[in-house]
Design a protein around this motif. Structure first.
Motif, mmCIF file in Angstrom:
data_model
loop_
_atom_site.group_PDB
_atom_site.id
_atom_site.type_symbol
_atom_site.label_atom_id
_atom_site.label_comp_id
_atom_site.label_asym_id
_atom_site.label_seq_id
_atom_site.Cartn_x
_atom_site.Cartn_y
_atom_site.Cartn_z
ATOM 1 N N PRO A 172 1.271 2.829 2.659
ATOM 2 C CA PRO A 172 1.034 1.459 3.135
ATOM 3 C C PRO A 172 2.273 0.563 2.972
ATOM 4 O O PRO A 172 2.504 -0.327 3.790
ATOM 5 C CB PRO A 172 -0.126 0.967 2.273
ATOM 6 N N CYS A 173 3.064 0.825 1.944
ATOM 7 C CA CYS A 173 4.297 0.049 1.731
ATOM 8 C C CYS A 173 5.258 0.239 2.899
ATOM 9 O O CYS A 173 5.898 -0.712 3.348
ATOM 10 C CB CYS A 173 4.982 0.464 0.434
ATOM 11 N N HIS A 174 5.344 1.466 3.391
ATOM 12 C CA HIS A 174 6.240 1.765 4.511
ATOM 13 C C HIS A 174 5.765 1.085 5.794
ATOM 14 O O HIS A 174 6.578 0.749 6.654
ATOM 15 C CB HIS A 174 6.354 3.276 4.731
ATOM 16 N N SER A 175 4.458 0.880 5.925
ATOM 17 C CA SER A 175 3.911 0.192 7.091
ATOM 18 C C SER A 175 4.159 -1.309 7.025
ATOM 19 O O SER A 175 4.385 -1.951 8.047
ATOM 20 C CB SER A 175 2.404 0.448 7.199
ATOM 21 N N LEU B 53 7.264 -5.297 8.933
ATOM 22 C CA LEU B 53 6.676 -6.587 9.293
ATOM 23 C C LEU B 53 7.271 -7.698 8.445
ATOM 24 O O LEU B 53 7.641 -8.759 8.963
ATOM 25 C CB LEU B 53 5.150 -6.547 9.133
ATOM 26 N N LEU B 54 7.405 -7.478 7.152
ATOM 27 C CA LEU B 54 7.993 -8.496 6.275
ATOM 28 C C LEU B 54 9.451 -8.766 6.643
ATOM 29 O O LEU B 54 9.902 -9.915 6.618
ATOM 30 C CB LEU B 54 7.864 -8.076 4.808
ATOM 31 N N GLU B 55 10.192 -7.719 6.996
ATOM 32 C CA GLU B 55 11.581 -7.900 7.404
ATOM 33 C C GLU B 55 11.667 -8.686 8.710
ATOM 34 O O GLU B 55 12.548 -9.539 8.866
ATOM 35 C CB GLU B 55 12.277 -6.547 7.530
ATOM 36 N N LYS B 56 10.759 -8.426 9.627
ATOM 37 C CA LYS B 56 10.727 -9.173 10.885
ATOM 38 C C LYS B 56 10.424 -10.648 10.620
ATOM 39 O O LYS B 56 11.036 -11.537 11.220
ATOM 40 C CB LYS B 56 9.686 -8.573 11.822
ATOM 41 N N ILE B 57 9.495 -10.913 9.735
ATOM 42 C CA ILE B 57 9.155 -12.296 9.376
ATOM 43 C C ILE B 57 10.371 -12.992 8.777
ATOM 44 O O ILE B 57 10.655 -14.147 9.101
ATOM 45 C CB ILE B 57 7.952 -12.326 8.422
ATOM 46 N N VAL C 155 8.172 -11.852 -2.095
ATOM 47 C CA VAL C 155 8.556 -10.764 -2.985
ATOM 48 C C VAL C 155 7.648 -9.576 -2.692
ATOM 49 O O VAL C 155 6.431 -9.664 -2.848
ATOM 50 C CB VAL C 155 8.445 -11.177 -4.466
ATOM 51 N N ASN C 156 8.264 -8.484 -2.241
ATOM 52 C CA ASN C 156 7.528 -7.286 -1.864
ATOM 53 C C ASN C 156 7.702 -6.220 -2.939
ATOM 54 O O ASN C 156 8.747 -5.584 -3.029
ATOM 55 C CB ASN C 156 8.025 -6.773 -0.508
ATOM 56 N N PHE C 157 6.666 -6.033 -3.770
ATOM 57 C CA PHE C 157 6.654 -4.947 -4.744
ATOM 58 C C PHE C 157 6.171 -3.706 -3.998
ATOM 59 O O PHE C 157 5.056 -3.691 -3.472
ATOM 60 C CB PHE C 157 5.692 -5.259 -5.895
ATOM 61 N N HIS C 158 7.007 -2.678 -3.946
ATOM 62 C CA HIS C 158 6.673 -1.478 -3.174
ATOM 63 C C HIS C 158 7.197 -0.238 -3.860
ATOM 64 O O HIS C 158 7.917 -0.311 -4.863
ATOM 65 C CB HIS C 158 7.236 -1.581 -1.750
ATOM 66 N N ALA C 159 6.817 0.924 -3.316
ATOM 67 C CA ALA C 159 7.264 2.205 -3.867
ATOM 68 C C ALA C 159 7.591 3.147 -2.717
ATOM 69 O O ALA C 159 6.987 3.069 -1.645
ATOM 70 C CB ALA C 159 6.163 2.811 -4.739
ATOM 71 N N ASP C 160 8.542 4.034 -2.967
ATOM 72 C CA ASP C 160 8.929 5.009 -1.944
ATOM 73 C C ASP C 160 7.787 5.953 -1.595
ATOM 74 O O ASP C 160 7.677 6.412 -0.470
ATOM 75 C CB ASP C 160 10.137 5.828 -2.412
ATOM 76 N N TRP C 161 6.917 6.242 -2.553
ATOM 77 C CA TRP C 161 5.822 7.185 -2.359
ATOM 78 C C TRP C 161 4.574 6.535 -1.746
ATOM 79 O O TRP C 161 3.572 7.204 -1.513
ATOM 80 C CB TRP C 161 5.446 7.835 -3.692
ATOM 81 N N CYS C 162 4.627 5.253 -1.456
ATOM 82 C CA CYS C 162 3.472 4.487 -0.974
ATOM 83 C C CYS C 162 3.507 4.344 0.548
ATOM 84 O O CYS C 162 4.348 3.625 1.085
ATOM 85 C CB CYS C 162 3.486 3.113 -1.648
#
Length: 158
Positions: free
Chosen positions: A79-82, A86-90, A70-77
């Protein structure tokens, strides 16, 4: 002589009644022989879910028989974009062994509070409703792989 053309496409399938978007990869082989045509469609599910609400989260994450990252992320973040690719590749590399759920924190404050997420990116490993692994912030590729290995190891059938 038949010619064969492999084609790779990625499409987003929208399932309105569930309110979820799932990325699916399809490998299509089209062969054309004299006067005949055939299409072979291989449906590989990457199982990347964009969570649309609490009920969707319960159904896709908490009740899932496979472990879910579970990836909690934000559009303005930044590090989230980086971390996201990788998570999608995994998830692609572990099809059938785990799923990936993406949660935009600005849209799902209730889930943010429920899991005590205070910074993003925050990544949880959940299996059958229990958080088994967690990391917060941008970590190295090796640390992410260790996270995945531990998640799969702890959730492997005995």
């Amino acid at each position: 002589m038949a010619s064969v053309m492999p084609v790779f496409t990625a499409v987003f399938d929208k399932v309105p009644r569930l309110g979820l978007t799932c990325l699916r990869s399809h490998v299509v082989r089209i062969s054309a022989a004299a006067g005949t045509r055939s299409i072979h469609l291989s449906d590989q599910h990457n199982d990347v879910y964009m969570i649309s609400g609490e009920d969707d989260f319960k159904n896709k994450v908490m009740r899932n028989s496979l472990p879910v990252i579970v990836n909690f992320h934000a559009d303005w973040c930044e590090p989230c974009h980086s971390l996201k690719p990788l998570l999608e590749k995994i998830a692609e590399e572990h099809v059938g062994r785990l799923h990936l759920a993406e949660i935009l924190v600005d849209d799902h404050v209730d889930l943010l509070h429920a899991f005590e997420v205070t910074a993003v990116p925050a990544v949880l490993g959940i299996h059958r409703g229990v958080v088994t692994e967690k990391f917060v912030g941008l970590v190295s590729h090796k640390q992410v792989m260790n996270f995945v290995d531990k998640l799969l190891e702890r959730t492997a059938p005995k």
